[in-house]
Design a protein around this motif. Sequence first.
Motif, mmCIF file in Angstrom:
data_model
loop_
_atom_site.group_PDB
_atom_site.id
_atom_site.type_symbol
_atom_site.label_atom_id
_atom_site.label_comp_id
_atom_site.label_asym_id
_atom_site.label_seq_id
_atom_site.Cartn_x
_atom_site.Cartn_y
_atom_site.Cartn_z
ATOM 1 N N MET A 42 0.721 -1.282 0.064
ATOM 2 C CA MET A 42 0.064 0.418 0.341
ATOM 3 C C MET A 42 0.993 0.733 -0.559
ATOM 4 S SD MET A 42 -3.306 -1.088 2.535
ATOM 5 C CE MET A 42 -4.446 0.147 2.128
ATOM 6 N N ALA A 43 0.358 2.235 -0.541
ATOM 7 C CA ALA A 43 1.065 3.461 -0.617
ATOM 8 C C ALA A 43 0.688 4.284 -1.170
ATOM 9 C CB ALA A 43 1.955 3.127 -2.184
ATOM 10 N N TRP A 44 1.621 5.918 -0.360
ATOM 11 C CA TRP A 44 0.738 7.290 -0.477
ATOM 12 C C TRP A 44 1.819 7.818 -2.264
ATOM 13 C CZ3 TRP A 44 -3.531 9.070 1.873
ATOM 14 C CH2 TRP A 44 -3.917 8.160 3.414
ATOM 15 N N PHE A 45 0.389 8.267 -2.690
ATOM 16 C CA PHE A 45 1.059 8.895 -3.838
ATOM 17 C C PHE A 45 0.446 10.993 -4.379
ATOM 18 C CE2 PHE A 45 3.286 6.502 -6.791
ATOM 19 C CZ PHE A 45 2.948 5.626 -6.077
ATOM 20 N N ARG A 46 1.111 11.788 -4.240
ATOM 21 C CA ARG A 46 0.126 12.686 -4.313
ATOM 22 C C ARG A 46 0.247 13.827 -5.804
ATOM 23 N NH1 ARG A 46 4.459 16.057 -0.354
ATOM 24 N NH2 ARG A 46 6.680 16.541 -1.863
ATOM 25 N N GLN A 47 -0.629 15.171 -6.050
ATOM 26 C CA GLN A 47 -0.515 15.243 -7.283
ATOM 27 C C GLN A 47 -0.952 16.972 -7.211
ATOM 28 O OE1 GLN A 47 -2.576 13.978 -10.390
ATOM 29 N NE2 GLN A 47 -2.091 14.696 -11.406
ATOM 30 N N ALA A 48 0.382 17.761 -6.918
ATOM 31 C CA ALA A 48 -0.179 19.321 -7.323
ATOM 32 C C ALA A 48 -0.667 19.429 -8.031
ATOM 33 C CB ALA A 48 1.558 19.942 -7.079
ATOM 34 N N ALA A 49 -1.454 20.726 -8.174
ATOM 35 C CA ALA A 49 -1.720 21.341 -9.306
ATOM 36 C C ALA A 49 -1.060 21.830 -9.863
ATOM 37 C CB ALA A 49 -2.638 22.534 -8.886
ATOM 38 N N LYS A 97 0.859 19.313 -11.915
ATOM 39 C CA LYS A 97 2.173 18.571 -11.930
ATOM 40 C C LYS A 97 1.383 17.425 -12.233
ATOM 41 C CE LYS A 97 4.785 21.666 -8.879
ATOM 42 N NZ LYS A 97 6.026 21.901 -7.478
ATOM 43 N N GLU A 98 2.442 16.461 -12.105
ATOM 44 C CA GLU A 98 2.093 14.636 -12.543
ATOM 45 C C GLU A 98 2.071 14.151 -10.704
ATOM 46 O OE1 GLU A 98 4.313 14.126 -16.576
ATOM 47 O OE2 GLU A 98 5.327 12.991 -14.640
ATOM 48 N N ARG A 99 1.501 13.205 -10.705
ATOM 49 C CA ARG A 99 1.107 12.431 -10.073
ATOM 50 C C ARG A 99 2.673 11.712 -9.512
ATOM 51 N NH1 ARG A 99 -3.754 8.121 -8.895
ATOM 52 N NH2 ARG A 99 -4.763 10.173 -9.590
ATOM 53 N N GLU A 100 3.162 12.107 -7.520
ATOM 54 C CA GLU A 100 4.523 10.885 -7.838
ATOM 55 C C GLU A 100 4.061 10.424 -6.402
ATOM 56 O OE1 GLU A 100 7.083 14.752 -6.376
ATOM 57 O OE2 GLU A 100 5.548 15.113 -5.410
ATOM 58 N N PHE A 101 5.251 9.896 -6.547
ATOM 59 C CA PHE A 101 5.280 8.781 -5.080
ATOM 60 C C PHE A 101 5.555 9.704 -3.514
ATOM 61 C CE2 PHE A 101 6.140 5.149 -2.954
ATOM 62 C CZ PHE A 101 7.474 5.087 -1.939
ATOM 63 N N THR A 124 1.627 20.660 -0.800
ATOM 64 C CA THR A 124 -0.009 21.177 -0.993
ATOM 65 C C THR A 124 -0.122 20.287 -2.402
ATOM 66 O OG1 THR A 124 -0.104 23.183 0.080
ATOM 67 C CG2 THR A 124 -1.201 22.559 -1.770
ATOM 68 N N ALA A 125 -1.206 19.611 -1.956
ATOM 69 C CA ALA A 125 -1.303 18.194 -3.322
ATOM 70 C C ALA A 125 -2.447 17.854 -3.045
ATOM 71 C CB ALA A 125 -0.794 17.685 -3.425
ATOM 72 N N ILE A 126 -3.579 17.175 -3.725
ATOM 73 C CA ILE A 126 -4.411 15.835 -3.429
ATOM 74 C C ILE A 126 -3.447 14.605 -3.207
ATOM 75 C CG2 ILE A 126 -5.760 14.582 -4.498
ATOM 76 C CD1 ILE A 126 -6.978 16.995 -6.051
ATOM 77 N N TYR A 127 -4.098 14.438 -2.143
ATOM 78 C CA TYR A 127 -2.896 12.445 -2.097
ATOM 79 C C TYR A 127 -4.074 11.233 -2.255
ATOM 80 C CZ TYR A 127 0.112 15.333 0.324
ATOM 81 O OH TYR A 127 1.950 16.138 0.790
ATOM 82 N N TYR A 128 -3.871 10.632 -3.179
ATOM 83 C CA TYR A 128 -4.210 9.377 -2.481
ATOM 84 C C TYR A 128 -3.588 7.956 -2.458
ATOM 85 C CZ TYR A 128 -6.357 12.164 -7.028
ATOM 86 O OH TYR A 128 -6.495 12.941 -7.609
ATOM 87 N N SER A 173 9.047 -1.170 -9.472
ATOM 88 C CA SER A 173 9.175 -0.182 -8.087
ATOM 89 C C SER A 173 7.512 -0.003 -7.347
ATOM 90 C CB SER A 173 9.657 1.018 -8.636
ATOM 91 O OG SER A 173 10.367 1.209 -7.535
ATOM 92 N N VAL A 174 7.984 -0.072 -5.898
ATOM 93 C CA VAL A 174 6.511 0.282 -5.941
ATOM 94 C C VAL A 174 7.008 1.883 -5.742
ATOM 95 C CG1 VAL A 174 7.229 -1.209 -3.586
ATOM 96 C CG2 VAL A 174 8.541 1.086 -2.961
ATOM 97 N N ARG A 175 7.385 2.718 -6.303
ATOM 98 C CA ARG A 175 8.001 4.247 -6.568
ATOM 99 C C ARG A 175 7.151 4.387 -7.749
ATOM 100 N NH1 ARG A 175 11.490 6.907 -3.464
ATOM 101 N NH2 ARG A 175 12.986 5.231 -2.629
ATOM 102 N N GLU A 176 6.385 3.712 -8.627
ATOM 103 C CA GLU A 176 6.028 3.842 -9.420
ATOM 104 C C GLU A 176 4.670 4.255 -10.181
ATOM 105 O OE1 GLU A 176 7.606 1.353 -12.500
ATOM 106 O OE2 GLU A 176 9.304 2.190 -12.349
ATOM 107 N N ILE A 177 3.469 4.563 -10.052
ATOM 108 C CA ILE A 177 2.325 4.253 -10.574
ATOM 109 C C ILE A 177 1.554 3.271 -10.625
ATOM 110 C CG2 ILE A 177 -0.048 5.000 -11.362
ATOM 111 C CD1 ILE A 177 1.140 7.907 -11.653
ATOM 112 N N ARG A 178 2.312 2.732 -12.016
ATOM 113 C CA ARG A 178 2.151 1.358 -12.999
ATOM 114 C C ARG A 178 1.835 0.242 -11.934
ATOM 115 N NH1 ARG A 178 6.269 0.206 -17.046
ATOM 116 N NH2 ARG A 178 8.105 0.176 -15.638
ATOM 117 N N THR A 179 2.463 -0.028 -10.740
ATOM 118 C CA THR A 179 2.774 -0.765 -9.988
ATOM 119 C C THR A 179 1.532 -1.385 -9.154
ATOM 120 O OG1 THR A 179 5.012 -0.344 -9.621
ATOM 121 C CG2 THR A 179 4.353 -1.932 -7.587
#
Length: 123
Positions: A34-41, A43-47, A90-94, A103-109
């Motif tokens: 399980m993981a948290w990612f975030r996306q600022a206005a 910008k791309e979603r990041e780990f 500041t971002a939306i956290y997913y 890699s656990v750092r990648e969205i596609r995982t």
Amino acid sequence: QVLLVESGGGLVQAGGSLRLSCAASGRAAGAWYMAWFRQAAGKEREFVASRGRGDSTNYADSVNGRFTVSRDYRKNTLYLQMNTLEPEDTAIYYCAAGYTGGSVREIRTYNYWGQGTQVTVSS
């Protein structure tokens, strides 16, 4: 069928703290990672951080030492304790769950994603 539900976002001043929660259900509840990612206005979603069932953890360099990811297996809930928050946080956290390899750092995982919760840090 909603499998991941985030909560705990809000508005906080710089230097403050927030704790995010992600309640998992169904197939997402037993996910290996399980993981948290975030996306600022704009910008791309990041780990941000991840935690595996073996309690392995990974953090983005930008949050290491300030954020802590934990997991309650009885409650099927992932947490993100965020301290010393900065306006750059500041971002939306997913919340994400699953494991497709890589890699656990990648969205596609990840197989499953929540709808996100807004975190706003004022200066």
